[in-house]
Design an enzyme around this catalytic site. Structure first.
Site, mmCIF file in Angstrom:
data_model
loop_
_atom_site.group_PDB
_atom_site.id
_atom_site.type_symbol
_atom_site.label_atom_id
_atom_site.label_comp_id
_atom_site.label_asym_id
_atom_site.label_seq_id
_atom_site.Cartn_x
_atom_site.Cartn_y
_atom_site.Cartn_z
ATOM 1 N N GLU A 60 0.800 -1.314 0.021
ATOM 2 C CA GLU A 60 -0.107 0.021 -0.023
ATOM 3 C C GLU A 60 0.800 1.227 -0.105
ATOM 4 O O GLU A 60 0.491 2.291 -0.678
ATOM 5 C CB GLU A 60 -0.897 0.065 1.264
ATOM 6 C CG GLU A 60 -2.114 -0.991 0.978
ATOM 7 C CD GLU A 60 -1.760 -2.463 1.445
ATOM 8 O OE1 GLU A 60 -2.537 -3.318 1.386
ATOM 9 O OE2 GLU A 60 -0.530 -2.692 1.865
ATOM 10 N N HIS A 129 -8.956 -5.723 11.497
ATOM 11 C CA HIS A 129 -9.678 -5.541 10.219
ATOM 12 C C HIS A 129 -11.018 -5.225 10.375
ATOM 13 O O HIS A 129 -12.077 -5.333 9.458
ATOM 14 C CB HIS A 129 -9.797 -7.133 9.613
ATOM 15 C CG HIS A 129 -8.566 -7.533 9.099
ATOM 16 N ND1 HIS A 129 -8.092 -8.861 9.325
ATOM 17 C CD2 HIS A 129 -7.334 -6.808 8.407
ATOM 18 C CE1 HIS A 129 -6.671 -9.116 8.853
ATOM 19 N NE2 HIS A 129 -6.528 -7.838 8.421
#
Length: 328
Positions: A60, A129
């Site tokens: 990322e 998450h």
């Protein structure tokens, strides 16, 4: 009007803008060959080719940085994060590069870029998450932060985000990609920073955004309506900028406010809204502003603890009754 899924609304927004402007491209993990982790980009590789729909490594920081550089050089990237939990790896590029580029270059560079993907919990996915970072990004000058709650808003707001000259954080939800809603046949854009009054009411104002609106708040409002409580529901649509005018106008009518969000309570969007309302509409309040947020702990895996931690229909109903001084 026609009924389409949330993921289809997002895809249509990207397709329409990419057909009009060859400088727009999509990049992220599995967006091309796999048609997107949540099938948002299904078919886009076939139409636009591998130069405009780009599969990236699991990196990322790297592909966010590439996108910022591309935006500085006249392109308009759309960066898909598989989840905004993973955006933390790239947060330096978002906050220290994209958000500050216009100011630090004295206006010589703009950064027309959209960072999009799911936010919040999606069931039993564990603490790493299941987080909400809307308030983190909204705390950063130079960014816009958009969080749609339905397919109609998703399409119109994403189209506006793509053509915006500055960086936009566009947050979705894994559990909403299959949600269906009506979307016009004709092209349309929705302004960023303009809230939607979903339902008018006279007794209590409830403000929320994103997944909380269809999953928690609307069912709670339906239950309260059956009990004779008239709720005015405001969907913010974006949390930077926040449409404070819409909130204040409503509170001056109802004299009560409940704010619902999925994030942790400290320094949250609801904190800022509560401050602004007590500052600018103090004399209109008949009860303290009340918030419904997640518990101030990392989200557990056990389903009973997940349920105990998150905002719920029951918690919203209870909060509305409390500010109305009604028996629980």
């Amino acid at each position: 009007m026609r009924e389409i899924q949330f993921r289809e609304a997002l895809r249509e927004a990207m397709n329409e803008e990419m057909r009009k402007d060859e400088t727009i491209f999509l990049l992220g993990e599995e967006v091309a060959e796999y048609n997107g982790a949540y099938k948002v980009s299904q078919g886009m590789l076939d139409e636009f080719g591998a130069k405009r729909v780009i599969d990236t490594p699991i990196a990322e920081l790297g592909f966010a940085g590439i996108a910022v550089g591309a935006a500085m050089n006249g392109l308009k990237p759309i960066v898909e994060f598989m989840t905004f939990n993973f955006s933390l790896v790239a947060i330096d590029q978002i906050i220290n590069a994209a958000a500050k580029l216009r100011q630090m270059s004295g206006g010589q560079f703009s950064c027309p870029i959209v960072f999009r993907g799911p936010t919040g919990n999606a069931g039993q996915l564990g603490a790493q998450h299941s987080q909400n970072f809307e308030n983190w990004f909204a705390n950063t000058p130079g960014l816009k932060v958009v969080i749609p709650s339905n397919p109609y808003d998703a399409k119109g707001l994403l189209k506006s985000s793509i053509i915006d000259p500055d960086p936009v954080i566009f947050m979705e939800s894994e559990v909403m990609y299959g949600d269906k809603g009506e979307v016009p046949e004709e092209e349309y854009y929705l302004p960023i920073g303009k809230a939607n009054v979903v339902k008018e009411g006279t007794d209590v104002t409830v403000v929320s955004f994103g997944k909380m609106v269809p999953r928690v708040v609307i069912p709670a409002v339906e239950e309260l309506t059956k009990e004779g409580i008239s709720v005015e529901l405001i969907d913010l649509r974006s949390v930077r900028p926040i449409d404070f005018d819409a909130i204040l106008t409503s509170v001056k009518k109802t004299n009560r406010l409940v704010v619902v969000e999925e994030a942790w309570p400290l320094a949250s969007i609801s904190s800022e809204i509560a401050f602004r309302v007590q500052k600018d509409a103090f004399d209109y309040l008949d009860a303290p502003v009340t918030r419904v947020t997640s518990a101030d702990v990392p989200l557990a895996y056990a389903p009973n603890l997940v349920e105990a931690s998150l905002p719920s229909i029951t918690k919203v109903v209870k909060a509305v009754k409390e500010v109305s001084y009604l028996k629980k």
